[in-house]
Design a protein around this motif. Structure first.
Motif, PDB file in Angstrom:
ATOM      1  N   ASP A  11      -5.050  -0.810  -7.884  1.00  0.00           N
ATOM      2  CA  ASP A  11      -5.344   0.347  -8.727  1.00  0.00           C
ATOM      3  C   ASP A  11      -4.925   1.659  -8.055  1.00  0.00           C
ATOM      4  N   ALA A  12      -5.046   1.720  -6.734  1.00  0.00           N
ATOM      5  CA  ALA A  12      -4.705   2.949  -6.016  1.00  0.00           C
ATOM      6  C   ALA A  12      -3.210   3.228  -6.038  1.00  0.00           C
ATOM      7  N   ASP A  13      -2.394   2.182  -6.208  1.00  0.00           N
ATOM      8  CA  ASP A  13      -0.941   2.336  -6.143  1.00  0.00           C
ATOM      9  C   ASP A  13      -0.330   2.669  -7.499  1.00  0.00           C
ATOM     10  N   ILE A  14      -0.894   2.130  -8.559  1.00  0.00           N
ATOM     11  CA  ILE A  14      -0.378   2.377  -9.912  1.00  0.00           C
ATOM     12  C   ILE A  14      -1.551   2.784 -10.816  1.00  0.00           C
TER      13      ILE A  14
ATOM     14  N   SER B 163      -8.782   9.388 -21.119  1.00  0.00           N
ATOM     15  CA  SER B 163      -8.348  10.278 -20.052  1.00  0.00           C
ATOM     16  C   SER B 163      -7.555   9.458 -19.044  1.00  0.00           C
ATOM     17  N   LEU B 164      -6.306   9.840 -18.831  1.00  0.00           N
ATOM     18  CA  LEU B 164      -5.421   9.100 -17.940  1.00  0.00           C
ATOM     19  C   LEU B 164      -4.991   9.976 -16.771  1.00  0.00           C
ATOM     20  N   PRO B 165      -4.629   9.380 -15.652  1.00  0.00           N
ATOM     21  CA  PRO B 165      -4.151  10.169 -14.512  1.00  0.00           C
ATOM     22  C   PRO B 165      -2.946  11.020 -14.887  1.00  0.00           C
ATOM     23  N   ASP B 166      -2.862  12.192 -14.281  1.00  0.00           N
ATOM     24  CA  ASP B 166      -1.767  13.121 -14.531  1.00  0.00           C
ATOM     25  C   ASP B 166      -0.527  12.634 -13.795  1.00  0.00           C
ATOM     26  N   THR B 167       0.466  12.182 -14.543  1.00  0.00           N
ATOM     27  CA  THR B 167       1.654  11.621 -13.896  1.00  0.00           C
ATOM     28  C   THR B 167       2.504  12.680 -13.213  1.00  0.00           C
ATOM     29  N   ALA B 168       2.412  13.917 -13.645  1.00  0.00           N
ATOM     30  CA  ALA B 168       3.140  14.981 -12.944  1.00  0.00           C
ATOM     31  C   ALA B 168       2.611  15.116 -11.522  1.00  0.00           C
ATOM     32  N   ALA B 169       1.297  15.050 -11.376  1.00  0.00           N
ATOM     33  CA  ALA B 169       0.705  15.120 -10.044  1.00  0.00           C
ATOM     34  C   ALA B 169       1.057  13.887  -9.217  1.00  0.00           C
ATOM     35  N   LEU B 170       1.077  12.738  -9.862  1.00  0.00           N
ATOM     36  CA  LEU B 170       1.443  11.514  -9.154  1.00  0.00           C
ATOM     37  C   LEU B 170       2.896  11.554  -8.689  1.00  0.00           C
ATOM     38  N   ARG B 171       3.768  12.072  -9.532  1.00  0.00           N
ATOM     39  CA  ARG B 171       5.180  12.187  -9.138  1.00  0.00           C
ATOM     40  C   ARG B 171       5.336  13.140  -7.948  1.00  0.00           C
ATOM     41  N   LYS B 172       4.629  14.255  -7.982  1.00  0.00           N
ATOM     42  CA  LYS B 172       4.727  15.213  -6.878  1.00  0.00           C
ATOM     43  C   LYS B 172       4.243  14.601  -5.572  1.00  0.00           C
ATOM     44  N   ARG B 173       3.152  13.852  -5.650  1.00  0.00           N
ATOM     45  CA  ARG B 173       2.648  13.194  -4.451  1.00  0.00           C
ATOM     46  C   ARG B 173       3.682  12.225  -3.888  1.00  0.00           C
ATOM     47  N   ALA B 174       4.313  11.467  -4.767  1.00  0.00           N
ATOM     48  CA  ALA B 174       5.352  10.542  -4.316  1.00  0.00           C
ATOM     49  C   ALA B 174       6.543  11.297  -3.734  1.00  0.00           C
ATOM     50  N   ASP B 175       6.928  12.392  -4.372  1.00  0.00           N
ATOM     51  CA  ASP B 175       8.036  13.205  -3.860  1.00  0.00           C
ATOM     52  C   ASP B 175       7.749  13.701  -2.443  1.00  0.00           C
ATOM     53  N   ASP B 176       6.500  14.082  -2.208  1.00  0.00           N
ATOM     54  CA  ASP B 176       6.141  14.684  -0.930  1.00  0.00           C
ATOM     55  C   ASP B 176       6.005  13.666   0.196  1.00  0.00           C
ATOM     56  N   THR B 177       5.705  12.414  -0.132  1.00  0.00           N
ATOM     57  CA  THR B 177       5.384  11.439   0.918  1.00  0.00           C
ATOM     58  C   THR B 177       6.360  10.280   1.034  1.00  0.00           C
ATOM     59  N   GLN B 178       7.087   9.985  -0.030  1.00  0.00           N
ATOM     60  CA  GLN B 178       7.864   8.745  -0.075  1.00  0.00           C
ATOM     61  C   GLN B 178       8.856   8.618   1.075  1.00  0.00           C
TER      62      GLN B 178
ATOM     63  N   ASP C 112       0.848  -1.192   0.000  1.00  0.00           N
ATOM     64  CA  ASP C 112       0.000   0.000   0.000  1.00  0.00           C
ATOM     65  C   ASP C 112       0.884   1.242   0.000  1.00  0.00           C
ATOM     66  N   THR C 113       0.980   1.917  -1.132  1.00  0.00           N
ATOM     67  CA  THR C 113       1.895   3.049  -1.253  1.00  0.00           C
ATOM     68  C   THR C 113       1.439   4.270  -0.466  1.00  0.00           C
ATOM     69  N   ALA C 114       0.244   4.216   0.129  1.00  0.00           N
ATOM     70  CA  ALA C 114      -0.169   5.282   1.042  1.00  0.00           C
ATOM     71  C   ALA C 114       0.390   5.058   2.441  1.00  0.00           C
ATOM     72  N   LYS C 115       0.871   3.834   2.688  1.00  0.00           N
ATOM     73  CA  LYS C 115       1.346   3.491   4.027  1.00  0.00           C
ATOM     74  C   LYS C 115       2.812   3.082   4.057  1.00  0.00           C
ATOM     75  N   VAL C 116       3.338   2.561   2.936  1.00  0.00           N
ATOM     76  CA  VAL C 116       4.731   2.115   2.879  1.00  0.00           C
ATOM     77  C   VAL C 116       5.376   2.652   1.609  1.00  0.00           C
ATOM     78  N   ASP C 117       6.699   2.611   1.579  1.00  0.00           N
ATOM     79  CA  ASP C 117       7.438   3.115   0.418  1.00  0.00           C
ATOM     80  C   ASP C 117       7.486   2.058  -0.679  1.00  0.00           C
ATOM     81  N   GLY C 118       6.339   1.824  -1.282  1.00  0.00           N
ATOM     82  CA  GLY C 118       6.285   0.865  -2.381  1.00  0.00           C
ATOM     83  C   GLY C 118       6.879   1.387  -3.661  1.00  0.00           C
ATOM     84  N   GLN C 119       7.151   2.696  -3.725  1.00  0.00           N
ATOM     85  CA  GLN C 119       7.777   3.261  -4.913  1.00  0.00           C
ATOM     86  C   GLN C 119       9.232   2.822  -5.043  1.00  0.00           C
ATOM     87  N   ASP C 120       9.815   2.371  -3.956  1.00  0.00           N
ATOM     88  CA  ASP C 120      11.216   1.930  -3.985  1.00  0.00           C
ATOM     89  C   ASP C 120      11.316   0.656  -3.165  1.00  0.00           C
TER      90      ASP C 120
END
Length: 678
Positions: free
Chosen positions: A148-151, A450-465, A103-111
């Motif tokens: 779906d929430a993570d990717i 219509s696809l999710p904005d990856t710039a916004a997704l990257r910023k969210r990851a930058d702020d929380t990871q 769960d990338t909202a709770k753990v660093d699943g991005q890395d």
């Protein structure tokens, strides 16, 4: 007939409310189709093919919870000798590890960091098809998966176009050999040109191979092609947003080093000196400058391969969100030029699975298959990996369950360009498709989703990871079986139509199993012991319109029981269990298909007394039907209409007074029906 064995001492994009209502009776995770079989047109509509291969993710890891695919809700998952399904991977403490949500909202699943993914541990995990060695080979983090929430970008893209849920990497091994397969169709397993290339070389840019690559064949045929890769610094751990991470395997072939000024080398992005770091690596448009410019100017060649820098590859030590941004930039470049987009196919696949678990074992070659074994171990197929087919002819949220691997990309190019690749083995050509079944050239939908904005997704990851802990599997006792998203998905017709028959010898010591394929392409079926014993499985390649038989010597121990489960693509499972000393010993149920889309069950009884046989619907429909099969007699013509269930069926036959007897028939009837897979 094969050598006798098994002495049983071894051996949601559906249109309209009416469509949704018609499918509401079907269980979660089942792909469905209300469309007619695809109208096949001409490949000549395609003017450009772009191949984007990313890094190191398994199908279950990315898409196991996605609706309508063969994911965690698979009711035909392998049963292991301990009686649990293959999702319950055995651990060292005698217990098991289930797939767990990262769960990338709770753990660093991005890395997540790397897991083992080399030749030895990949083979140990797959275990010749047993598929139960994942924890010992990779560690418990192998079972981590995203939702779906993570990717969200990956899921939205796959949901808008066509997902292949039986696409396997080519090698049970690491990155480089799989990428070599993508570009050449082989790793020279037979050693014709020296040492087989089943490893990651120490230097990803040094010429060590000399066989002909597919781009060279395109060059000789006058077909324009190009590899798009950033030319700054090369592989540099300190500058991961530029360079190509060693993922352009053409560097490893001598022909591209003979003359760096040649058109061949320039097209391959193989050169003498790397450019310095621009400092602009985090700007994806800068990294893809050449590709974006060629798309804008209309000068994209017929065939393109796109190679990402390390941090954009989705390698598990890097972030899926950055890979999403890279992919979105590729898409935006294509979509910005309407003439280009209306004539382009984009294939997005992954080189291998890293160390991530997948529950569907791959097809494996028969002993002696040319160019398919190294020191007695099969080269592949490897583990299932994601493949998304993006084009105006594959839009609509489709699933395709035909067996493919990286050579399928070359074979699609073969079909389209006419340029053949002789490096591909005969076994792979027989076993794997050419991707043409992913397309309906009778329609051309150039609208873009219509696809999710990856710039916004990257910023969210930058702020929380950096604030999140590393992922880890749940403690023993707190694990739960993953739930696949509910919903249905249209699916492409498949060229397979397998079935299996069995018969006992008069002395009830030999079980003969015949594997049949009424389809138009070869299919591999695999027989597993389902009686708690650990030997097997055994794979059988059945040609189109052909059959293969094998015999199983049943040693009379434990009452003479046997239990054989035969698995195949698209959730095919026909199972045969019995006890040669019990009431059902003389009873047989043979399944076959009728031309009008029905499953026909023929029941025979060679015993001296009548047998009460009950057929029960496990899924798709409800009910049970009981028959009295006379002594030395038969009942024929009992059939089940499959059209109302889009070709899907799951029935079990049992005999009264015989708890060991089971004939289970689960699968999909393809011929003449809307095709479905899940």
């Amino acid at each position: 007939m094969a050598e006798s064995r098994f002495p049983l001492t071894r051996r949601q994009f559906l249109g309209g409310a009416a469509a949704a209502g018609a499918l509401s009776m079907l269980p979660p995770g089942m792909a469905e189709s209300l469309a007619q079989p695809a109208v096949r047109g001409s490949l000549s509509d395609v003017k450009h093919v772009v191949v984007l291969m990313q890094e190191n993710r398994s199908f279950d890891h990315y898409y196991g919870t996605m609706s309508g695919v063969r994911g965690f809700g698979d009711r035909t998952a392998l049963t292991m000798p301990n009686g649990l399904d293959v999702l319950h991977q055995p651990s060292s403490n005698g217990k098991y590890v289930l797939p767990f949500h990262v769960d990338t909202a709770k753990v660093d699943g991005q890395d997540m960091g790397d897991l083992g993914h080399n030749w030895p541990d990949q083979h140990n995990a797959v275990g010749a098809g047993a598929n139960r060695g994942w924890i010992s080979a990779k560690g418990p983090n192998t079972m981590g998966y995203f939702t779906d929430a993570d990717i969200p970008f990956h899921r939205a893209l796959a949901g808008a176009f066509t997902t292949c849920d039986h696409y396997y990497c080519s090698v049970q091994g690491a990155t480089t050999p799989n990428r070599i397969y993508l570009f050449t169709g082989t790793i020279d397993a037979d050693g014709k040109y020296g040492t087989p290339a089943n490893y990651n070389p120490a230097d990803s840019y040094a010429p060590i191979h000399k066989w002909t690559t597919y781009p060279e064949r395109l060059q000789a045929a006058g077909i324009p092609w190009k590899v798009y890769a950033n030319k700054e610094v090369g592989y540099d751990e300190g500058k991961p947003f530029v360079g190509d991470y060693g993922d352009n395997p053409l560097w490893l072939f001598q022909a591209y080093h003979d003359n760096y000024d040649s058109d061949l080398s320039k097209r391959a992005s193989v050169f003498k000196t790397w450019a310095p770091d621009s400092g602009q690596g985090k700007d994806v448009n800068h990294v893809l400058t050449e590709f974006v410019a060629d798309c804008k100017s209309g000068s994209l060649p017929k065939v393109s391969w796109v190679v990402a820098p390390e941090s954009y590859t989705e390698h598990p030590a890097k972030r899926p969100v950055d890979g999403a941004a890279y992919t979105q930039t590729v898409l935006n470049a294509l979509w910005a030029n309407q003439d280009l987009w209306s004539s382009t196919v984009l294939l997005i696949n992954y080189d291998e699975n890293d160390g991530f678990f997948d529950h569907v074992p791959p097809p494996l070659p028969p002993a002696g298959a040319a160019d398919e074994f190294i020191s007695g171990l099969p080269v592949g197929l490897g583990v299932r990996v994601p493949m998304t087919v993006v084009s105006p002819w594959s839009k609509g949220g489709w699933v395709n369950s035909q067996v493919f691997d990286h050579t399928s990309v070359i074979r699609f190019l073969e079909q389209w360009t006419g340029v053949q690749e002789p490096n591909i083995s005969a076994w792979r050509r027989s076993t794997c498709g050419d991707l043409t079944s992913c397309f309906d050239f009778g329609q051309n939908d150039v609208t873009t989703p219509s696809l999710p904005d990856t710039a916004a997704l990257r910023k969210r990851a930058d702020d929380t990871q950096s604030k999140l802990p590393q992922p880890a599997p749940p403690a023993d006792g707190s694990q739960t079986v993953p739930v696949q998203d509910s919903g249905t998905r249209p699916a492409r017709p498949l060229p397979y139509q397998p079935s299996v028959t069995t018969s006992l010898s008069a002395d009830k010591t030999i079980l003969t199993t015949t594997f049949i394929n009424q389809g138009t392409a070869a299919v591999q079926l695999a027989a597993y012991r389902a009686d708690g014993q650990t030997d097997g499985p055994w794979q059988y390649d059945v040609a189109a319109g052909g059959s293969v038989s094998d015999t199983w010597r049943i040693k009379l121990y434990g009452g003479g029981k046997y239990n054989v489960a035969v698995h195949g693509p698209n959730r095919f499972l026909w199972q045969f269990a019995g006890n040669t000393a019990a009431a059902g010993a003389g009873v047989e149920v043979v399944g076959s298909y009728t031309a009008d889309g029905r499953l026909l069950l023929t029941m025979t009884n060679s015993g001296t007394t009548a047998a009460a046989l009950t057929v029960t619907a496990n899924h798709y429909r409800s009910g049970s039907w009981t028959y009295s099969v006379p002594a030395n007699g038969s009942i024929t013509g009992e059939s089940w209409d499959l059209g109302s269930f889009n070709g899907w069926y799951d029935l079990s036959a049992t005999v009264a007074g015989d708890s060991a007897y089971l004939r289970r028939f689960t699968g999909h009837h393809e011929t003449g029906l809307p095709t479905v897979t899940g």
